[in-house]
Design a protein around this motif. Structure first.
Motif, PDB file in Angstrom:
ATOM      1  N   VAL A   5      -6.426  34.961  10.223  1.00  0.00           N
ATOM      2  CA  VAL A   5      -6.751  35.346   8.854  1.00  0.00           C
ATOM      3  C   VAL A   5      -7.043  34.089   8.047  1.00  0.00           C
ATOM      4  CG1 VAL A   5      -5.955  36.456   6.743  1.00  0.00           C
ATOM      5  CG2 VAL A   5      -5.301  37.398   8.967  1.00  0.00           C
ATOM      6  N   GLU A   6      -8.253  34.013   7.518  1.00  0.00           N
ATOM      7  CA  GLU A   6      -8.638  32.874   6.696  1.00  0.00           C
ATOM      8  C   GLU A   6      -8.311  33.136   5.227  1.00  0.00           C
ATOM      9  OE1 GLU A   6     -12.038  33.444   9.758  1.00  0.00           O
ATOM     10  OE2 GLU A   6     -10.781  34.680   8.449  1.00  0.00           O
ATOM     11  N   SER A   7      -8.082  32.062   4.497  1.00  0.00           N
ATOM     12  CA  SER A   7      -7.876  32.153   3.056  1.00  0.00           C
ATOM     13  C   SER A   7      -8.246  30.828   2.421  1.00  0.00           C
ATOM     14  CB  SER A   7      -6.418  32.504   2.733  1.00  0.00           C
ATOM     15  OG  SER A   7      -5.548  31.502   3.202  1.00  0.00           O
ATOM     16  N   GLY A   8      -8.369  30.838   1.099  1.00  0.00           N
ATOM     17  CA  GLY A   8      -8.615  29.600   0.375  1.00  0.00           C
ATOM     18  C   GLY A   8     -10.029  29.417  -0.132  1.00  0.00           C
ATOM     19  N   GLY A   9     -10.918  30.341   0.197  1.00  0.00           N
ATOM     20  CA  GLY A   9     -12.286  30.212  -0.285  1.00  0.00           C
ATOM     21  C   GLY A   9     -12.372  30.457  -1.782  1.00  0.00           C
ATOM     22  N   GLY A  10     -13.543  30.172  -2.330  1.00  0.00           N
ATOM     23  CA  GLY A  10     -13.748  30.396  -3.750  1.00  0.00           C
ATOM     24  C   GLY A  10     -15.016  29.759  -4.246  1.00  0.00           C
ATOM     25  N   LEU A  20      -9.220  25.275   3.122  1.00  0.00           N
ATOM     26  CA  LEU A  20      -9.134  26.587   3.738  1.00  0.00           C
ATOM     27  C   LEU A  20      -7.967  26.611   4.718  1.00  0.00           C
ATOM     28  CD1 LEU A  20     -12.890  27.311   4.532  1.00  0.00           C
ATOM     29  CD2 LEU A  20     -11.634  27.653   2.391  1.00  0.00           C
ATOM     30  N   SER A  21      -7.376  27.779   4.851  1.00  0.00           N
ATOM     31  CA  SER A  21      -6.294  27.978   5.810  1.00  0.00           C
ATOM     32  C   SER A  21      -6.673  29.065   6.795  1.00  0.00           C
ATOM     33  CB  SER A  21      -4.995  28.375   5.097  1.00  0.00           C
ATOM     34  OG  SER A  21      -4.569  27.374   4.212  1.00  0.00           O
ATOM     35  N   CYS A  22      -6.207  28.905   8.005  1.00  0.00           N
ATOM     36  CA  CYS A  22      -6.395  29.896   9.059  1.00  0.00           C
ATOM     37  C   CYS A  22      -5.008  30.179   9.619  1.00  0.00           C
ATOM     38  CB  CYS A  22      -7.329  29.368  10.129  1.00  0.00           C
ATOM     39  SG  CYS A  22      -7.483  30.415  11.585  1.00  0.00           S
ATOM     40  N   ALA A  23      -4.467  31.323   9.244  1.00  0.00           N
ATOM     41  CA  ALA A  23      -3.131  31.694   9.682  1.00  0.00           C
ATOM     42  C   ALA A  23      -3.226  32.581  10.910  1.00  0.00           C
ATOM     43  CB  ALA A  23      -2.394  32.420   8.563  1.00  0.00           C
ATOM     44  N   ALA A  24      -2.422  32.267  11.900  1.00  0.00           N
ATOM     45  CA  ALA A  24      -2.474  32.992  13.160  1.00  0.00           C
ATOM     46  C   ALA A  24      -1.188  33.760  13.417  1.00  0.00           C
ATOM     47  CB  ALA A  24      -2.726  32.026  14.306  1.00  0.00           C
ATOM     48  N   THR A  78      -0.708  27.608  11.631  1.00  0.00           N
ATOM     49  CA  THR A  78      -1.804  27.516  10.672  1.00  0.00           C
ATOM     50  C   THR A  78      -2.678  26.309  10.957  1.00  0.00           C
ATOM     51  OG1 THR A  78      -0.461  28.591   8.963  1.00  0.00           O
ATOM     52  CG2 THR A  78      -2.412  27.404   8.220  1.00  0.00           C
ATOM     53  N   VAL A  79      -3.969  26.508  10.807  1.00  0.00           N
ATOM     54  CA  VAL A  79      -4.943  25.428  10.897  1.00  0.00           C
ATOM     55  C   VAL A  79      -5.631  25.324   9.541  1.00  0.00           C
ATOM     56  CG1 VAL A  79      -7.092  24.664  11.959  1.00  0.00           C
ATOM     57  CG2 VAL A  79      -5.304  25.669  13.369  1.00  0.00           C
ATOM     58  N   ALA A  97     -11.891  30.427  14.459  1.00  0.00           N
ATOM     59  CA  ALA A  97     -11.969  31.085  15.752  1.00  0.00           C
ATOM     60  C   ALA A  97     -11.069  30.343  16.732  1.00  0.00           C
ATOM     61  CB  ALA A  97     -13.416  31.102  16.248  1.00  0.00           C
ATOM     62  N   ALA A  98     -10.615  31.041  17.750  1.00  0.00           N
ATOM     63  CA  ALA A  98      -9.695  30.440  18.715  1.00  0.00           C
ATOM     64  C   ALA A  98     -10.121  30.752  20.139  1.00  0.00           C
ATOM     65  CB  ALA A  98      -8.277  30.934  18.458  1.00  0.00           C
ATOM     66  N   ARG A  99      -9.805  29.803  21.002  1.00  0.00           N
ATOM     67  CA  ARG A  99     -10.056  29.991  22.423  1.00  0.00           C
ATOM     68  C   ARG A  99      -8.985  29.257  23.201  1.00  0.00           C
ATOM     69  NH1 ARG A  99     -13.473  26.005  25.075  1.00  0.00           N
ATOM     70  NH2 ARG A  99     -14.454  27.726  26.227  1.00  0.00           N
TER      71      ARG A  99
END
Length: 123
Positions: A5-10, A20-24, A78-79, A97-99
């Motif tokens: 889930v990404e967040s922090g845009g605007g 931006l944050s990417c919570a996993a 989080t990334v 994205a993750a792999r």
């Protein structure tokens, strides 16, 4: 499997910074390589920056080199994508994205994606 889930845009002005944050969620997040991609209207999704789970190395697209930085906090699952000196051409939807292997520039190599967060940079 992992959910992102990404967040922090605007909406920001040219020259501003944004993180931006990417919570996993899911187990063993530290074992996943994470990449940030972006897609502007009418354009293909492109690689921006990635961080490898194998050796911690980061890989940055030339178009954002020196301005964007990726980091991860495995304790928080989080990334982060730190974006400095933003330009109007950075306007796009940003995806994480993750792999399970190392960093790859191709979108097709990432099985797990977030829903994206919009970043708009005004001039």
């Amino acid at each position: 499997q992992v959910q992102l889930v990404e967040s922090g845009g605007g909406l920001v002005q040219a020259g501003d910074s944004l993180r931006l944050s990417c919570a996993a969620s899911g187990q063993f997040f530290s074992r996943y390589t994470v990449g940030w991609f972006r897609q502007a209207p009418g354009r293909e999704r492109e690689f921006v920056v990635g961080i490898s789970s194998l050796n911690g190395r980061t890989y940055t697209a030339d178009v954002v080199k020196g301005r964007f930085t990726i980091s991860r906090d495995n304790a928080k699952n989080t990334v982060y994508l730190q974006m400095n000196s933003l330009k109007p051409e950075d306007t796009a939807v940003y995806y994480c994205a993750a792999r399970g292997s190392g960093v790859d520039y191709r979108t097709t190599e990432y099985p797990y994606w977030g829903q994206g967060t919009q970043v708009t940079v005004s001039s």
